[in-house]
Write a protein that holds these residues in place. Sequence first.
Motif, mmCIF file in Angstrom:
data_model
loop_
_atom_site.group_PDB
_atom_site.id
_atom_site.type_symbol
_atom_site.label_atom_id
_atom_site.label_comp_id
_atom_site.label_asym_id
_atom_site.label_seq_id
_atom_site.Cartn_x
_atom_site.Cartn_y
_atom_site.Cartn_z
ATOM 1 N N LEU A 195 3.740 -7.969 -12.840
ATOM 2 C CA LEU A 195 4.957 -7.136 -12.819
ATOM 3 C C LEU A 195 5.045 -6.267 -11.565
ATOM 4 C CD1 LEU A 195 5.239 -5.962 -16.545
ATOM 5 C CD2 LEU A 195 6.290 -7.936 -15.433
ATOM 6 N N ARG A 196 3.979 -6.309 -10.740
ATOM 7 C CA ARG A 196 3.925 -5.489 -9.524
ATOM 8 C C ARG A 196 4.250 -4.024 -9.816
ATOM 9 N NH1 ARG A 196 6.901 -9.707 -6.147
ATOM 10 N NH2 ARG A 196 5.308 -11.269 -5.835
ATOM 11 N N VAL A 197 3.505 -3.461 -10.764
ATOM 12 C CA VAL A 197 3.688 -2.056 -11.125
ATOM 13 C C VAL A 197 3.317 -1.202 -9.919
ATOM 14 C CG1 VAL A 197 2.966 -0.206 -12.706
ATOM 15 C CG2 VAL A 197 3.095 -2.579 -13.518
ATOM 16 N N PRO A 198 4.198 -0.275 -9.483
ATOM 17 C CA PRO A 198 3.886 0.551 -8.308
ATOM 18 C C PRO A 198 2.731 1.516 -8.610
ATOM 19 C CG PRO A 198 5.956 1.243 -9.327
ATOM 20 C CD PRO A 198 5.541 -0.005 -10.031
ATOM 21 N N LEU A 199 1.954 1.813 -7.570
ATOM 22 C CA LEU A 199 0.736 2.617 -7.725
ATOM 23 C C LEU A 199 1.013 4.011 -8.291
ATOM 24 C CD1 LEU A 199 -2.373 2.665 -7.071
ATOM 25 C CD2 LEU A 199 -1.723 3.864 -4.967
ATOM 26 N N TYR A 200 2.150 4.598 -7.909
ATOM 27 C CA TYR A 200 2.404 5.970 -8.378
ATOM 28 C C TYR A 200 2.697 6.032 -9.873
ATOM 29 C CZ TYR A 200 7.408 4.859 -8.098
ATOM 30 O OH TYR A 200 8.631 4.278 -8.283
ATOM 31 N N LEU A 201 3.004 4.852 -10.480
ATOM 32 C CA LEU A 201 3.184 4.825 -11.941
ATOM 33 C C LEU A 201 1.893 4.521 -12.663
ATOM 34 C CD1 LEU A 201 6.617 3.100 -12.588
ATOM 35 C CD2 LEU A 201 5.993 5.520 -12.805
#
Lengths: 257, 241
Positions: free
Chosen positions: A32-38
Amino acid sequence: MTRRSITRLPWFWGAVGVVGAISLWQIVSTVLRVPLYLLPSPWATLEALVADAALLAPHLATTAIESVAGLALAFFFGVGIAAAMGASRVSRGLIYPSLVLSQAVPLMAVAPLVLIWFGLGPSAKVLIVAFICFFPITVNAYEGFRAVDPLYLEFLQTLGARRRDVYRHVVLPATLPGIFAGLRVGATYSVLGAVVGEWLGGSRGLGVYMTRALQSFRTDRLFAAILLVMFMSLGLFKVVDEVGGRLTPWVQRRQHA
Amino acid sequence: MSLIAATHLAKRFGDLTVLRDVSLTVEEDDVVGLLGPSGCGKTTLLRILLGLETYDGGELAASPGRPGYLPQDALLLPWKTVLGNAELPLQLQGVAAAERRRQVRDILPEFGLAEFAGIYPHQMSGGMKQRAALLRAVLTGSRILVLDEPFGALDTLTRHRLQDWLADLTRRLHRAILFVTHDLEEAVVLSHRVVVLSARPAVVLGEEAIDLPPGERRDRLGRAFLAARDRLLSQLERGNG
């Protein structure tokens, strides 16, 4: 070792569960390519842990010292209070209600005050840890004092035992398993207590590191610190469990996972 | 001199009279059985003799020092090994560690516990617990041992074995023994004399000498054994008819 016997090891299914959950988390993060800040992936967490190891070490040491010191303080207070409650009906009546009420105090609201009273150094954190940990130790130790079989006391009387003999040979060993039951619970709370204290203010400790990581949206670092907190709790628990087992060899222990 | 001389002992708990009139002597090397129905106050009597309970009437003269006591459920301390439990009386008397270990180790084989010095009560069978607790009583050094239903909680076979073993042991031990039982056979196997008590409130119904040679004490179906057993039974039945 055959496959069948591996699956019978007490920790086997627990390990499968943990590894499975982490794998799932890694797969979901990647796909899902979850962004690092999340949310950081397990791999990113591991990378942050390795990259920041030199920075994390002193924070880890501070938190460890605060946790152990707080637990030790809770031990002395807890056993002392339990002994006082065990001494007479009056002392029990005086102490017990306050003891229970003390646990209803919302710590998050009071902890900042403790920091104001005792400063931003480690002593305030040690006190917060002790406050969190002393209740289970006190209650379990007190149950131990109460559970001393009066028949043993009477029997020792027939051997001409003096009061301190009775404490040494009956009361103390009878109470020891309870004290360690409380200490085991306390050990799992103590690191958490230290982190909460650090979170509220200070210059060193994993809690401080966490607030900094969060302010710069570096969740990989946050999770690296969380990982350390988890391992530290587990380690402290194991140490207490092991020492307790050595000191109370007559207690038939159940298998811990 | 008698080790225990109780005359006309009486004991009440509130309105409940437990002992009405109990007289009893125990001499050196005596083995005296106290036989009575369950709940007749035998344990109360023992507690008085042990100094754990006061009495309301009569007189009690006892040799100085407390008797060695084997409580009903052995009461081994769960946190001590066989060795630790056995040495406790010596420890409380201030005997040095090396010396008390030596004393315990010397006597362990006699109690069939030579290989079990390091095990804890929860690892022991009922029979082992009783033997270890008796060993502890012996190591008090007291001239008299007081046993409260020593083998009451054991299965029949183990009980018989331990009764025979104790009967043997008493001949070598040279201690006086006063033991409580509600088991007629046990009274015959072990006792030189049996004091028969009534149901509560306890009075002494009578006393029977058991003059059997060791071989006949073991023979629970032998004529002499059964005759002695029947004499005790008829005493009990007469008083509790």
